[in-house]
Design an enzyme around this catalytic site. Structure first.
Site, PDB file in Angstrom:
ATOM      1  N   GLU A   1      60.741   4.164 -16.761  1.00 30.88           N
ATOM      2  CA  GLU A   1      60.947   5.375 -17.564  1.00 30.88           C
ATOM      3  C   GLU A   1      59.651   5.858 -18.196  1.00 30.88           C
ATOM      4  OE1 GLU A   1      63.575   8.446 -18.735  1.00 30.88           O
ATOM      5  OE2 GLU A   1      63.674   6.848 -17.229  1.00 30.88           O
TER       6      GLU A   1
ATOM      7  N   HIS B   1      59.283   8.585 -11.387  1.00 30.77           N
ATOM      8  CA  HIS B   1      59.907   7.364 -10.871  1.00 30.77           C
ATOM      9  C   HIS B   1      59.466   7.085  -9.436  1.00 30.77           C
ATOM     10  CE1 HIS B   1      62.588   6.472 -14.161  1.00 30.77           C
ATOM     11  NE2 HIS B   1      63.183   7.651 -14.112  1.00 30.77           N
TER      12      HIS B   1
ATOM     13  N   HIS C   1      60.296  14.673 -13.557  1.00 30.89           N
ATOM     14  CA  HIS C   1      60.768  13.398 -14.082  1.00 30.89           C
ATOM     15  C   HIS C   1      61.040  12.408 -12.942  1.00 30.89           C
ATOM     16  CE1 HIS C   1      63.044  10.939 -17.086  1.00 30.89           C
ATOM     17  NE2 HIS C   1      63.686  10.535 -15.991  1.00 30.89           N
ATOM     18  N   GLU C   2      61.787  12.843 -11.933  1.00 30.24           N
ATOM     19  CA  GLU C   2      62.120  11.943 -10.830  1.00 30.24           C
ATOM     20  C   GLU C   2      60.907  11.632  -9.964  1.00 30.24           C
ATOM     21  OE1 GLU C   2      64.751  10.401 -11.069  1.00 30.24           O
ATOM     22  OE2 GLU C   2      65.777  11.728 -12.503  1.00 30.24           O
TER      23      GLU C   2
END
Length: 492
Positions: free
Chosen positions: A286, A260, A256-257
């Site tokens: 996101e 980003h 997830h990170e």
């Protein structure tokens, strides 16, 4: 052109100082000694005072007035658009308020972390009330008599309105609830067994980060209570977390990170340390973290590859084959924590927060009543009671950081990701064969070229619409994807 050159030189220094302030925040979350909290709050307040003074500097107005936008290329006009927007907002916020918010937020973060550890909402409530009062003051200064929540939302999703998000979320809810109920009525898949040491989890975290193209020459992975990504350009750092009984939390927080971070690393280098040199909005940001984590990272093809790496690292962990592992990774189950929620239920967590924080900012809900309101809403949406504050109102860092208007961008990002994934599948027909080998480049290259590279060049909805071949974003593709995926997994 001289005025534009002078403006951009000044702006680059401001952006560089903002990166330094961000690094102080990263250090506070990862390495700062606990006893340094008060001093750090003063340091951050001082940085914010300097940044605010630069953002409202009178020469910015003079430069803006002297520049002819028609003499600029599209990137120059976009730079001007963002600087003009930022300057207009900053000049409405008193320097005293900006510094007071920075100081309070730094202190409130420590109070929140301790309250969360102690499961004591009442010890955090006074700081939260102060933050809300300051954010309300800020919103009043920015709103021009309009909806004060929209004024705060503008910081995270330029152009978005609460009423439009409410309509979108209202359309999401019925099909999400129906899918949730149907899935939870079916048997659960087999979960993992045993314990998973931190060293092994972090080794796998770095492996999956590399598989998604994260550049470790310009980044690093550390641990934090609440995983996050920080920085832009040539210094983009991520954090993750580990738990001995839950290896998926570490793996998927990392992916997830990385979504980003990859967005920030892949922005056109010509935009570095300018307003265009960062993600255009939190909703678009996101969309990258969620499509990396879910549509790609939890796909049948990619989880098959991860399964082999898990076996290499931990040996037998109770799951017999790749299909069973795919089912385990995508298990839908009851739970309290938003960041650990499955794809089916995740947006229900966000919708709860969106409604509560709008009510807080508008003055329709008091801080004293917040915990009860959270618990009542959670039971209504999920069918069971919150067991403790750290699983409820204290679980997220956002309100302690003053990030009111941030939460709805999580669901908006999911909607954007659904649209992008539909276009990605059409553009890369051999994607599953690549993912089965741990090669995500077909997907990540498409996202880089069609979205990430542009940074802040286009407005949020525009960059999604362009990437999707001219189709404006809507909730339909996300819902269709969820129903197809989980209908197949659970035999619906």
């Amino acid at each position: 052109m001289q005025a534009f050159d002078d403006l951009m030189a000044f702006q680059r220094e401001t952006e560089a100082l903002a990166q330094v302030a961000g690094r102080l925040g990263w250090d506070q979350e990862t390495m700062m000694p606990r006893g340094a909290a008060d001093q750090r709050s003063d340091e951050l307040a001082a940085m914010e005072s300097v940044l605010h003074a630069r953002r409202v500097a009178p020469q910015i107005g003079d430069w803006l007035a002297a520049i002819d936008p028609e003499a600029l290329d599209p990137a120059g006009r976009a730079q001007l658009r963002d600087i003009r927007r930022s300057h207009a907002r900053a000049t409405r916020i008193p320097a005293r308020l900006a510094a007071e918010l920075a100081r309070l937020i730094s202190r409130a973060h420590v109070i929140w972390a301790e309250a969360r550890a102690d499961d004591d909402y009442n010890s955090f409530a006074p700081a939260l009330a102060e933050i809300i009062a300051l954010r309300q003051e800020e919103a009043q200064a920015l709103s021009d008599g309009g909806d004060i929540y929209d004024a705060l939302l503008e910081d995270y999703e330029p152009g978005a309105k609460g009423r439009d998000l409410e309509a979108m979320f209202t359309a999401l809810r019925p099909r999400l609830v129906a899918l949730r109920e149907a899935v939870l009525a079916r048997p659960s898949p087999q979960g993992v067994k045993g314990t998973f040491d931190e060293h092994g989890q972090m080794k796998l975290a770095r492996l999956v980060a590399r598989s998604f193209g994260y550049d470790f020459k310009r980044g690093r992975v550390d641990k934090a209570v609440h995983p996050f990504s920080s920085g832009s350009g040539d210094d983009v750092r991520i954090t993750t977390r580990t738990a001995p009984l839950d290896p998926f939390g570490c793996l998927y927080s990392t992916i997830h990170e990385v979504g980003h971070a990859s967005y920030e690393q892949n922005i056109n280098p010509a935009y570095r340390l300018t307003p265009l040199g960062k993600g255009v909005s939190m909703g678009v940001h996101e969309s990258q973290s969620r499509i990396y984590e879910n549509q790609i990272g939890r796909s049948r093809a990619y989880t098959g590859w991860i399964y082999g790496k898990m076996r290499d690292t931990f040996g037998d962990f109770g799951i017999a084959d790749e299909d069973a592992f795919y089912a385990a990774v995508n298990e839908v189950k009851n739970g309290y924590i938003r960041t650990e929620a499955d794809e089916v239920q995740y947006n229900l967590h966000v919708l709860l927060r969106f409604d509560l924080e709008r009510a807080l900012i508008r003055g329709d809900l008091s801080v004293g009543d917040l915990e009860a309101a959270w618990n009542d809403r959670f039971k209504a949406d999920f069918g069971y009671a919150v067991d403790k504050p750290s699983d409820g109102v204290l679980q997220d860092v956002h309100w302690s950081a003053g990030l009111f208007g941030y939460f709805p961008t999580y669901s908006l990002g999911n909607v954007y990701a659904g649209c992008l994934y539909q276009s990605l599948r059409d553009a890369v027909p051999g994607l599953d064969d690549q993912l089965a080998e741990g090669d995500t480049s077909g997907a990540t290259d498409w996202l880089r070229d069609n979205l990430q590279h542009f940074g802040g060049l286009y407005e949020p909805r525009e960059v999604i619409t362009r990437a999707c071949g001219g189709t404006a974003p809507s909730e339909g593709p996300l819902l269709d994807y969820l129903e197809e995926k989980f209908g197949g997994l659970y035999g619906l």
